[in-house]
Design an enzyme around this catalytic site. Structure first.
Site, PDB file in Angstrom:
ATOM      1  N   LEU A  75       0.817  -1.220   0.000  1.00  0.00           N
ATOM      2  CA  LEU A  75       0.000   0.000   0.000  1.00  0.00           C
ATOM      3  C   LEU A  75       0.850   1.270   0.000  1.00  0.00           C
ATOM      4  O   LEU A  75       0.333   2.362  -0.218  1.00  0.00           O
ATOM      5  CB  LEU A  75      -0.903   0.041   1.242  1.00  0.00           C
ATOM      6  N   ARG A  76       2.151   1.129   0.227  1.00  0.00           N
ATOM      7  CA  ARG A  76       2.996   2.324   0.333  1.00  0.00           C
ATOM      8  C   ARG A  76       2.923   3.173  -0.934  1.00  0.00           C
ATOM      9  O   ARG A  76       2.747   4.384  -0.857  1.00  0.00           O
ATOM     10  CB  ARG A  76       4.442   1.954   0.631  1.00  0.00           C
ATOM     11  N   ARG A  77       3.076   2.550  -2.063  1.00  0.00           N
ATOM     12  CA  ARG A  77       3.065   3.328  -3.308  1.00  0.00           C
ATOM     13  C   ARG A  77       1.752   4.093  -3.497  1.00  0.00           C
ATOM     14  O   ARG A  77       1.768   5.300  -3.741  1.00  0.00           O
ATOM     15  CB  ARG A  77       3.357   2.440  -4.509  1.00  0.00           C
ATOM     16  N   VAL A 133       1.705   6.947  -0.800  1.00  0.00           N
ATOM     17  CA  VAL A 133       2.749   7.976  -0.813  1.00  0.00           C
ATOM     18  C   VAL A 133       2.948   8.598  -2.192  1.00  0.00           C
ATOM     19  O   VAL A 133       3.190   9.792  -2.302  1.00  0.00           O
ATOM     20  CB  VAL A 133       4.077   7.392  -0.278  1.00  0.00           C
TER      21      VAL A 133
END
Length: 141
Positions: A97-99, A102
């Site tokens: 989920l980071r991409r 962010v």
């Protein structure tokens, strides 16, 4: 001899209960508002960053193989049996989920309660306990 920065790991482990509490609150009080949506994003980002920071300190301190991505951090520490196998898949899904959070934040569906908001508190607390147990097992007091 290993140099494991237990102080920095500990500082980050202490953030986990706060993130878990915030996610629990959001899940039980969700109203789809902008404020709740942005708070959810921040809590998920903190969960990801805390997990990967701790993983990086473990990888560096115990001289594990180098990680090439956020997912690789989880895979490496899972392979070193830092946490139970049952946590690997959900933690991998979390760091993926980071991409979207962010880099593609402008597309993130802020009005929706993400399924991880409900499941992450227990997983994060289990991760915290597993890391603490791993450090005791490997390093003692």
């Amino acid at each position: 001899m290993y140099y494991v920065n237990r102080e920095q790991i500990s500082v980050r482990l202490e953030v986990i209960p706060e993130v878990a509490e915030a996610l629990k609150y959001l899940q039980s009080h969700w109203d789809g508002s902008l404020i709740h949506g942005m708070a959810q994003e921040r809590a998920l980002i903190l969960a990801i960053e805390t997990l990967t920071d701790i993983g990086s300190y473990l990888i560096d301190g115990f001289i594990m193989r180098d990680a090439s991505s956020y997912e690789d951090i989880v895979t490496i520490i899972a392979g070193e049996e830092v946490f139970p196998d049952s946590l690997q898949e959900p933690l991998l899904e979390l760091v993926k989920l980071r991409r979207p959070l962010v880099q593609d934040y402008f597309e993130w569906p802020r009005k929706e309660l993400h399924p991880f908001t409900a499941m992450m508190p227990d997983l994060l607390l289990a991760f915290k306990e597993a890391v603490e147990s791993y450090l005791l097992r490997e390093l003692g007091n």
